[in-house]
Write a protein that holds these residues in place. Structure first.
Motif, PDB file in Angstrom:
ATOM      1  N   TYR A 183       0.841  -1.196   0.000  1.00 14.18           N
ATOM      2  CA  TYR A 183       0.000   0.000   0.000  1.00 14.18           C
ATOM      3  C   TYR A 183       0.876   1.246   0.000  1.00 14.18           C
ATOM      4  O   TYR A 183       1.766   1.388   0.841  1.00 14.18           O
ATOM      5  N   ALA A 184       0.593   2.144  -0.917  1.00 13.18           N
ATOM      6  CA  ALA A 184       1.428   3.328  -1.066  1.00 13.18           C
ATOM      7  C   ALA A 184       1.321   4.262   0.131  1.00 13.18           C
ATOM      8  O   ALA A 184       2.268   4.978   0.437  1.00 13.18           O
ATOM      9  N   ARG A 185       0.178   4.232   0.818  1.00 16.22           N
ATOM     10  CA  ARG A 185      -0.029   5.154   1.937  1.00 16.22           C
ATOM     11  C   ARG A 185      -0.635   4.426   3.129  1.00 16.22           C
ATOM     12  O   ARG A 185      -1.325   3.411   2.979  1.00 16.22           O
ATOM     13  N   LEU A 186      -0.419   5.001   4.301  1.00 15.97           N
ATOM     14  CA  LEU A 186      -0.975   4.438   5.531  1.00 15.97           C
ATOM     15  C   LEU A 186      -2.495   4.404   5.465  1.00 15.97           C
ATOM     16  O   LEU A 186      -3.122   3.446   5.945  1.00 15.97           O
ATOM     17  N   SER A 187      -3.102   5.428   4.887  1.00 17.41           N
ATOM     18  CA  SER A 187      -4.562   5.467   4.799  1.00 17.41           C
ATOM     19  C   SER A 187      -5.109   4.267   4.031  1.00 17.41           C
ATOM     20  O   SER A 187      -6.138   3.689   4.398  1.00 17.41           O
ATOM     21  N   GLY A 188      -4.427   3.875   2.949  1.00 16.25           N
ATOM     22  CA  GLY A 188      -4.849   2.719   2.174  1.00 16.25           C
ATOM     23  C   GLY A 188      -4.760   1.429   2.965  1.00 16.25           C
ATOM     24  O   GLY A 188      -5.637   0.558   2.878  1.00 16.25           O
ATOM     25  N   LEU A 189      -3.700   1.305   3.757  1.00 15.54           N
ATOM     26  CA  LEU A 189      -3.520   0.118   4.586  1.00 15.54           C
ATOM     27  C   LEU A 189      -4.604   0.038   5.660  1.00 15.54           C
ATOM     28  O   LEU A 189      -5.202  -1.017   5.887  1.00 15.54           O
ATOM     29  N   LEU A 190      -4.879   1.167   6.320  1.00 13.93           N
ATOM     30  CA  LEU A 190      -5.895   1.196   7.374  1.00 13.93           C
ATOM     31  C   LEU A 190      -7.281   0.883   6.817  1.00 13.93           C
ATOM     32  O   LEU A 190      -8.084   0.205   7.462  1.00 13.93           O
ATOM     33  N   LYS A 191      -7.553   1.368   5.633  1.00 11.92           N
ATOM     34  CA  LYS A 191      -8.845   1.083   5.000  1.00 11.92           C
ATOM     35  C   LYS A 191      -8.958  -0.395   4.648  1.00 11.92           C
ATOM     36  O   LYS A 191     -10.000  -1.022   4.865  1.00 11.92           O
ATOM     37  N   ALA A 192      -7.872  -0.966   4.124  1.00 11.59           N
ATOM     38  CA  ALA A 192      -7.891  -2.360   3.679  1.00 11.59           C
ATOM     39  C   ALA A 192      -8.040  -3.341   4.832  1.00 11.59           C
ATOM     40  O   ALA A 192      -8.683  -4.388   4.685  1.00 11.59           O
ATOM     41  N   ILE A 193      -7.473  -3.022   5.985  1.00 14.39           N
ATOM     42  CA  ILE A 193      -7.490  -3.970   7.092  1.00 14.39           C
ATOM     43  C   ILE A 193      -8.872  -4.080   7.727  1.00 14.39           C
ATOM     44  O   ILE A 193      -9.178  -5.049   8.425  1.00 14.39           O
ATOM     45  N   GLN A 194      -9.727  -3.080   7.506  1.00 13.56           N
ATOM     46  CA  GLN A 194     -11.134  -3.108   7.905  1.00 13.56           C
ATOM     47  C   GLN A 194     -11.340  -3.314   9.406  1.00 13.56           C
ATOM     48  O   GLN A 194     -12.260  -4.012   9.839  1.00 13.56           O
ATOM     49  N   LEU A 195     -10.481  -2.689  10.188  1.00 14.24           N
ATOM     50  CA  LEU A 195     -10.616  -2.730  11.649  1.00 14.24           C
ATOM     51  C   LEU A 195     -10.826  -1.337  12.233  1.00 14.24           C
ATOM     52  O   LEU A 195     -10.980  -1.199  13.451  1.00 14.24           O
ATOM     53  N   PHE A 196     -10.839  -0.341  11.338  1.00 15.89           N
ATOM     54  CA  PHE A 196     -10.916   1.044  11.798  1.00 15.89           C
ATOM     55  C   PHE A 196     -11.968   1.829  11.010  1.00 15.89           C
ATOM     56  O   PHE A 196     -12.191   1.577   9.828  1.00 15.89           O
ATOM     57  N   GLU A 197     -12.599   2.766  11.706  1.00 12.74           N
ATOM     58  CA  GLU A 197     -13.464   3.734  11.040  1.00 12.74           C
ATOM     59  C   GLU A 197     -12.590   4.881  10.557  1.00 12.74           C
ATOM     60  O   GLU A 197     -11.620   5.244  11.220  1.00 12.74           O
ATOM     61  N   MET A 198     -12.931   5.443   9.409  1.00 11.77           N
ATOM     62  CA  MET A 198     -12.179   6.565   8.874  1.00 11.77           C
ATOM     63  C   MET A 198     -13.146   7.614   8.356  1.00 11.77           C
ATOM     64  O   MET A 198     -14.170   7.290   7.754  1.00 11.77           O
ATOM     65  N   GLU A 199     -12.826   8.866   8.626  1.00 10.23           N
ATOM     66  CA  GLU A 199     -13.652   9.947   8.107  1.00 10.23           C
ATOM     67  C   GLU A 199     -12.804  11.195   7.869  1.00 10.23           C
ATOM     68  O   GLU A 199     -11.780  11.408   8.520  1.00 10.23           O
ATOM     69  N   GLU A 200     -13.246  11.980   6.910  1.00 14.08           N
ATOM     70  CA  GLU A 200     -12.565  13.228   6.576  1.00 14.08           C
ATOM     71  C   GLU A 200     -13.238  14.368   7.314  1.00 14.08           C
ATOM     72  O   GLU A 200     -14.456  14.472   7.327  1.00 14.08           O
ATOM     73  N   ARG A 201     -12.436  15.232   7.923  1.00  8.80           N
ATOM     74  CA  ARG A 201     -12.973  16.338   8.715  1.00  8.80           C
ATOM     75  C   ARG A 201     -12.297  17.648   8.342  1.00  8.80           C
ATOM     76  O   ARG A 201     -11.160  17.662   7.862  1.00  8.80           O
ATOM     77  N   GLN A 202     -13.027  18.719   8.619  1.00  6.42           N
ATOM     78  CA  GLN A 202     -12.447  20.044   8.464  1.00  6.42           C
ATOM     79  C   GLN A 202     -11.403  20.257   9.558  1.00  6.42           C
ATOM     80  O   GLN A 202     -11.616  19.881  10.716  1.00  6.42           O
ATOM     81  N   VAL A 203     -10.267  20.822   9.192  1.00  6.12           N
ATOM     82  CA  VAL A 203      -9.209  21.087  10.165  1.00  6.12           C
ATOM     83  C   VAL A 203      -9.048  22.595  10.300  1.00  6.12           C
ATOM     84  O   VAL A 203      -8.664  23.277   9.342  1.00  6.12           O
ATOM     85  N   GLY A 204      -9.338  23.127  11.501  1.00  6.30           N
ATOM     86  CA  GLY A 204      -9.234  24.565  11.711  1.00  6.30           C
ATOM     87  C   GLY A 204     -10.306  25.322  10.945  1.00  6.30           C
ATOM     88  O   GLY A 204     -11.348  24.771  10.558  1.00  6.30           O
ATOM     89  N   ARG A 205     -10.043  26.573  10.674  1.00  6.17           N
ATOM     90  CA  ARG A 205     -11.017  27.430   9.996  1.00  6.17           C
ATOM     91  C   ARG A 205     -10.798  27.521   8.491  1.00  6.17           C
ATOM     92  O   ARG A 205     -11.617  28.074   7.788  1.00  6.17           O
ATOM     93  N   GLY A 206      -9.683  26.998   8.029  1.00  6.44           N
ATOM     94  CA  GLY A 206      -9.364  27.074   6.607  1.00  6.44           C
ATOM     95  C   GLY A 206     -10.032  25.968   5.811  1.00  6.44           C
ATOM     96  O   GLY A 206     -10.838  25.193   6.338  1.00  6.44           O
ATOM     97  N   PRO A 207      -9.663  25.869   4.535  1.00  5.81           N
ATOM     98  CA  PRO A 207     -10.272  24.874   3.652  1.00  5.81           C
ATOM     99  C   PRO A 207      -9.685  23.474   3.799  1.00  5.81           C
ATOM    100  O   PRO A 207     -10.188  22.530   3.200  1.00  5.81           O
TER     101      PRO A 207
END
Length: 243
Positions: free
Chosen positions: A206-230
């Protein structure tokens, strides 16, 4: 890219020219290579394959004759140069490219002096040398970039069978999590690096940690706004925390 000033020291007896493109691209993620040196007995024919690579990447070859048969004088020359560069106080970190356990003490000594040490070697590299580095990258993953569709990618089922990997990921998420159990992906990556210098999602395909975490299917993942910027960031939570 980090602003670390790095010294790159390569053991030609324990590295292959085929990794250099990937090696330097990897090093660029951590800082700038202000010194690039490679050590070996360049009078021997087995190092001839390095010539074009050294010229193309402006890597300085350091000649070291083998004074005694069976003894590796290259290691000593690298260690002496490393200490000279350390005492120059011009660097923030070192990249040691070798699969030789003889560099274990050097890595430890550099870290004792406040240097960040990145190790690069084959998967056969002895564990003490790997553990002595802040981060260790297996050079097998540097020969070519890892594709998300690569045949070497391990399935989620295989990943979940790896008790050591599962324990490492869960411990890192737990250590970086807030009171709700959620942790930023960057903080999780930092926690993993502290616990296991040799961890690299590319070792599992897996090229990235996010891909590995998604593939292992033991964790919830979500995208969130960080701070006040975009800017948005990925957050992770152990599925057991939500049950």
């Amino acid at each position: 890219m980090s602003n670390l000033k790095l010294a790159v020291l390569i053991d030609a007896d324990n590295a292959q020219a085929a990794i250099v493109d990937g090696l330097l691209a990897e090093i660029a993620k951590y800082g700038t290579a202000h010194v690039k040196r490679i050590y070996g007995d360049w009078t021997l024919p087995n190092l001839g394959s390095w010539k074009e690579t050294l010229l193309r990447h402006s890597i300085q070859p350091i000649q070291q004759f083998r004074y005694t048969k069976g003894k590796n004088a290259t290691d000593g020359a690298m260690m002496i140069d490393a200490m000279d560069l350390l005492y120059s106080r011009h660097f923030d970190g070192f990249c040691i490219v070798s699969s030789d356990s003889d560099f274990t003490r050097l890595a430890s000594r550099l870290r004792e002096s406040g240097m960040t040490v990145y190790g690069f070697g084959e998967q056969k590299t002895p564990e003490p040398f790997v553990a002595a580095c802040d981060k260790f990258v297996y050079t097998e993953v540097l020969r070519e970039s890892v594709d998300e569709d690569a045949t070497t990618r391990q399935s989620g089922k295989d990943l979940r069978r790896d008790a050591k990997l599962v324990g490492l990921l869960r411990a890192a998420v737990d250590g970086a999590a807030d009171d709700t159990g959620w942790a930023g992906l960057g903080a999780v990556g930092s926690a993993i690096a502290k616990r296991s210098p040799e961890f690299d999602s590319r070792n599992y395909g897996y090229a990235r940690l996010s891909g590995l975490l998604k593939a292992i299917q033991l964790f919830e993942m979500e995208e969130r706004q960080v701070g006040r910027g975009p800017h948005k960031g990925l957050f992770v939570r152990d599925q057991r925390a939500s049950s």
